[in-house]
Design a protein around this motif. Structure first.
Motif, PDB file in Angstrom:
ATOM      1  N   ALA A   1      10.341  13.045   4.227  1.00 31.80           N
ATOM      2  CA  ALA A   1      11.413  13.900   3.730  1.00 31.80           C
ATOM      3  C   ALA A   1      11.948  13.365   2.402  1.00 31.80           C
ATOM      4  CB  ALA A   1      12.541  14.005   4.756  1.00 31.80           C
ATOM      5  N   LEU A   2      12.096  12.043   2.301  1.00 30.88           N
ATOM      6  CA  LEU A   2      12.551  11.445   1.037  1.00 30.88           C
ATOM      7  C   LEU A   2      11.612  11.818  -0.107  1.00 30.88           C
ATOM      8  CD1 LEU A   2      13.689   7.896   2.191  1.00 30.88           C
ATOM      9  CD2 LEU A   2      15.089   9.540   0.931  1.00 30.88           C
ATOM     10  N   ARG A   3      10.324  11.821   0.166  1.00 29.81           N
ATOM     11  CA  ARG A   3       9.329  12.109  -0.866  1.00 29.81           C
ATOM     12  C   ARG A   3       9.140  13.604  -1.104  1.00 29.81           C
ATOM     13  NH1 ARG A   3       5.067   8.456  -1.541  1.00 29.81           N
ATOM     14  NH2 ARG A   3       3.546  10.109  -1.183  1.00 29.81           N
ATOM     15  N   ARG A   4       9.162  14.390  -0.022  1.00 28.45           N
ATOM     16  CA  ARG A   4       8.719  15.774  -0.101  1.00 28.45           C
ATOM     17  C   ARG A   4       9.828  16.802  -0.318  1.00 28.45           C
ATOM     18  NH1 ARG A   4       3.523  16.238   2.390  1.00 28.45           N
ATOM     19  NH2 ARG A   4       3.491  18.292   1.441  1.00 28.45           N
ATOM     20  N   ILE A   5      11.036  16.554   0.215  1.00 29.30           N
ATOM     21  CA  ILE A   5      12.067  17.590   0.105  1.00 29.30           C
ATOM     22  C   ILE A   5      13.358  17.138  -0.561  1.00 29.30           C
ATOM     23  CG2 ILE A   5      11.157  18.783   2.134  1.00 29.30           C
ATOM     24  CD1 ILE A   5      13.751  17.927   3.584  1.00 29.30           C
ATOM     25  N   VAL A   6      13.654  15.842  -0.538  1.00 31.63           N
ATOM     26  CA  VAL A   6      14.948  15.384  -1.053  1.00 31.63           C
ATOM     27  C   VAL A   6      15.186  15.775  -2.507  1.00 31.63           C
ATOM     28  CG1 VAL A   6      16.287  13.315  -1.647  1.00 31.63           C
ATOM     29  CG2 VAL A   6      15.373  13.604   0.661  1.00 31.63           C
ATOM     30  N   PRO A   7      14.247  15.572  -3.418  1.00 31.62           N
ATOM     31  CA  PRO A   7      14.541  15.953  -4.811  1.00 31.62           C
ATOM     32  C   PRO A   7      14.903  17.437  -4.964  1.00 31.62           C
ATOM     33  CG  PRO A   7      12.611  14.541  -4.733  1.00 31.62           C
ATOM     34  CD  PRO A   7      12.945  14.902  -3.306  1.00 31.62           C
ATOM     35  N   GLU A   8      14.187  18.302  -4.260  1.00 32.02           N
ATOM     36  CA  GLU A   8      14.471  19.735  -4.337  1.00 32.02           C
ATOM     37  C   GLU A   8      15.838  20.059  -3.743  1.00 32.02           C
ATOM     38  OE1 GLU A   8      12.679  23.929  -2.683  1.00 32.02           O
ATOM     39  OE2 GLU A   8      11.332  22.226  -2.841  1.00 32.02           O
ATOM     40  N   VAL A   9      16.156  19.447  -2.614  1.00 32.66           N
ATOM     41  CA  VAL A   9      17.455  19.670  -1.975  1.00 32.66           C
ATOM     42  C   VAL A   9      18.574  19.183  -2.885  1.00 32.66           C
ATOM     43  CG1 VAL A   9      18.931  19.025  -0.021  1.00 32.66           C
ATOM     44  CG2 VAL A   9      16.527  19.622   0.379  1.00 32.66           C
TER      45      VAL A   9
ATOM     46  N   MET B   1       0.844  -1.175   0.000  1.00 30.28           N
ATOM     47  CA  MET B   1       0.000   0.000   0.000  1.00 30.28           C
ATOM     48  C   MET B   1       0.896   1.247   0.000  1.00 30.28           C
ATOM     49  SD  MET B   1      -2.886   0.847   2.785  1.00 30.28           S
ATOM     50  CE  MET B   1      -3.865   2.278   2.665  1.00 30.28           C
ATOM     51  N   PRO B   2       0.727   2.109  -0.972  1.00 26.88           N
ATOM     52  CA  PRO B   2       1.583   3.294  -1.033  1.00 26.88           C
ATOM     53  C   PRO B   2       1.314   4.247   0.125  1.00 26.88           C
ATOM     54  CG  PRO B   2      -0.056   3.319  -2.804  1.00 26.88           C
ATOM     55  CD  PRO B   2      -0.213   2.026  -2.073  1.00 26.88           C
ATOM     56  N   GLU B   3       2.400   4.865   0.582  1.00 25.55           N
ATOM     57  CA  GLU B   3       2.285   5.830   1.678  1.00 25.55           C
ATOM     58  C   GLU B   3       1.759   7.149   1.142  1.00 25.55           C
ATOM     59  OE1 GLU B   3       4.986   7.636   5.296  1.00 25.55           O
ATOM     60  OE2 GLU B   3       5.830   6.160   3.939  1.00 25.55           O
ATOM     61  N   THR B   4       0.891   7.772   1.916  1.00 24.24           N
ATOM     62  CA  THR B   4       0.362   9.075   1.516  1.00 24.24           C
ATOM     63  C   THR B   4       1.211  10.175   2.146  1.00 24.24           C
ATOM     64  OG1 THR B   4      -1.170   9.121   3.366  1.00 24.24           O
ATOM     65  CG2 THR B   4      -1.992   8.204   1.299  1.00 24.24           C
ATOM     66  N   ASP B   5       1.191  11.330   1.505  1.00 23.79           N
ATOM     67  CA  ASP B   5       1.923  12.474   2.021  1.00 23.79           C
ATOM     68  C   ASP B   5       1.269  12.972   3.301  1.00 23.79           C
ATOM     69  OD1 ASP B   5       3.662  12.403  -0.111  1.00 23.79           O
ATOM     70  OD2 ASP B   5       2.708  14.054  -1.185  1.00 23.79           O
ATOM     71  N   TRP B   6       2.117  13.371   4.253  1.00 23.41           N
ATOM     72  CA  TRP B   6       1.597  14.009   5.458  1.00 23.41           C
ATOM     73  C   TRP B   6       1.010  15.357   5.067  1.00 23.41           C
ATOM     74  CZ3 TRP B   6       5.831  13.761   9.844  1.00 23.41           C
ATOM     75  CH2 TRP B   6       5.993  12.440  10.263  1.00 23.41           C
ATOM     76  N   THR B   7      -0.063  15.706   5.722  1.00 23.36           N
ATOM     77  CA  THR B   7      -0.595  17.063   5.554  1.00 23.36           C
ATOM     78  C   THR B   7       0.309  18.025   6.317  1.00 23.36           C
ATOM     79  OG1 THR B   7      -1.968  16.968   7.537  1.00 23.36           O
ATOM     80  CG2 THR B   7      -2.961  16.151   5.465  1.00 23.36           C
TER      81      THR B   7
ATOM     82  N   ASP C   1       7.146   9.836  15.104  1.00 23.58           N
ATOM     83  CA  ASP C   1       7.342   8.837  14.059  1.00 23.58           C
ATOM     84  C   ASP C   1       8.555   9.280  13.233  1.00 23.58           C
ATOM     85  OD1 ASP C   1       7.205   6.939  12.086  1.00 23.58           O
ATOM     86  OD2 ASP C   1       5.258   7.586  11.301  1.00 23.58           O
ATOM     87  N   ARG C   2       9.744   9.096  13.803  1.00 20.97           N
ATOM     88  CA  ARG C   2      10.966   9.544  13.136  1.00 20.97           C
ATOM     89  C   ARG C   2      11.145   8.869  11.776  1.00 20.97           C
ATOM     90  NH1 ARG C   2      12.288   9.657  18.631  1.00 20.97           N
ATOM     91  NH2 ARG C   2      13.174  11.641  19.291  1.00 20.97           N
ATOM     92  N   ASP C   3      10.882   7.564  11.728  1.00 16.37           N
ATOM     93  CA  ASP C   3      11.012   6.856  10.444  1.00 16.37           C
ATOM     94  C   ASP C   3      10.008   7.395   9.428  1.00 16.37           C
ATOM     95  OD1 ASP C   3      13.084   5.266  11.376  1.00 16.37           O
ATOM     96  OD2 ASP C   3      11.735   3.637  11.985  1.00 16.37           O
ATOM     97  N   GLY C   4       8.791   7.671   9.895  1.00 13.94           N
ATOM     98  CA  GLY C   4       7.788   8.256   9.004  1.00 13.94           C
ATOM     99  C   GLY C   4       8.224   9.621   8.504  1.00 13.94           C
ATOM    100  N   PHE C   5       8.814  10.429   9.390  1.00 15.27           N
ATOM    101  CA  PHE C   5       9.307  11.741   8.975  1.00 15.27           C
ATOM    102  C   PHE C   5      10.394  11.584   7.910  1.00 15.27           C
ATOM    103  CE2 PHE C   5      12.396  15.136   9.108  1.00 15.27           C
ATOM    104  CZ  PHE C   5      11.597  16.234   8.877  1.00 15.27           C
TER     105      PHE C   5
END
Length: 142
Positions: free
Chosen positions: A40-48, A1-7, A32-36
């Motif tokens: 981060a991998l999904r939400r900020i890593v590509p931009e960084v 099941m794919p993970e959804t983005d945190w709001t 939830d450090r692992d969840g964070f």
């Protein structure tokens, strides 16, 4: 099941629990450090990654960037950066900016203190220009 983005509210809840856990160890079970790190991998890593490559010419590891993001939010839990993360309309975008700045500072410090600092400094100076737009100049092969 794919993970959804945190709001944004879920991110703020994490940041609040992280801050509370710093002094009184309150809310630790909510962290939830692992969840964070996954977010981060999904939400900020590509931009960084794009920003660091464009600004200093360095390629950075995605999981390392996610780990730095967690360290940054922990280290700034009582700083103005935390306050802005809590109120900005785009906390993930702001976090990407803060993490990028932290990585660039670390890179530049490493360049200055490296044994082969002269060569690395030349690379850093050559890479401090703005990123090149995709597609190149008119008439160039793309």
């Amino acid at each position: 099941m794919p993970e959804t983005d945190w709001t944004n509210d879920e991110l703020r809840t994490f940041l609040t629990a992280l801050r509370a856990g710093g002094i009184f160890n309150v809310g630790e079970e909510n962290l939830d450090r692992d969840g964070f790190r996954r977010q981060a991998l999904r939400r900020i890593v590509p931009e960084v990654q794009r920003g660091v490559l464009a600004e200093v010419g360095a390629v950075v590891d995605p999981r390392g960037v996610a780990a730095v993001a967690l360290e940054v939010v922990k280290d700034t839990a009582w700083d103005p950066e935390h306050t802005w993360l809590m109120v900005t309309e785009d906390p993930w975008g702001y976090l990407a900016d803060v993490v990028s700045a932290e990585i660039r500072r670390a890179y530049r410090k490493a360049v200055r203190s490296a044994g082969d600092g002269k060569a690395l400094k030349g690379i850093a100076e050559a890479s401090s220009r703005l990123g090149i737009e995709a597609g190149g100049e008119a008439g160039e092969a793309g």
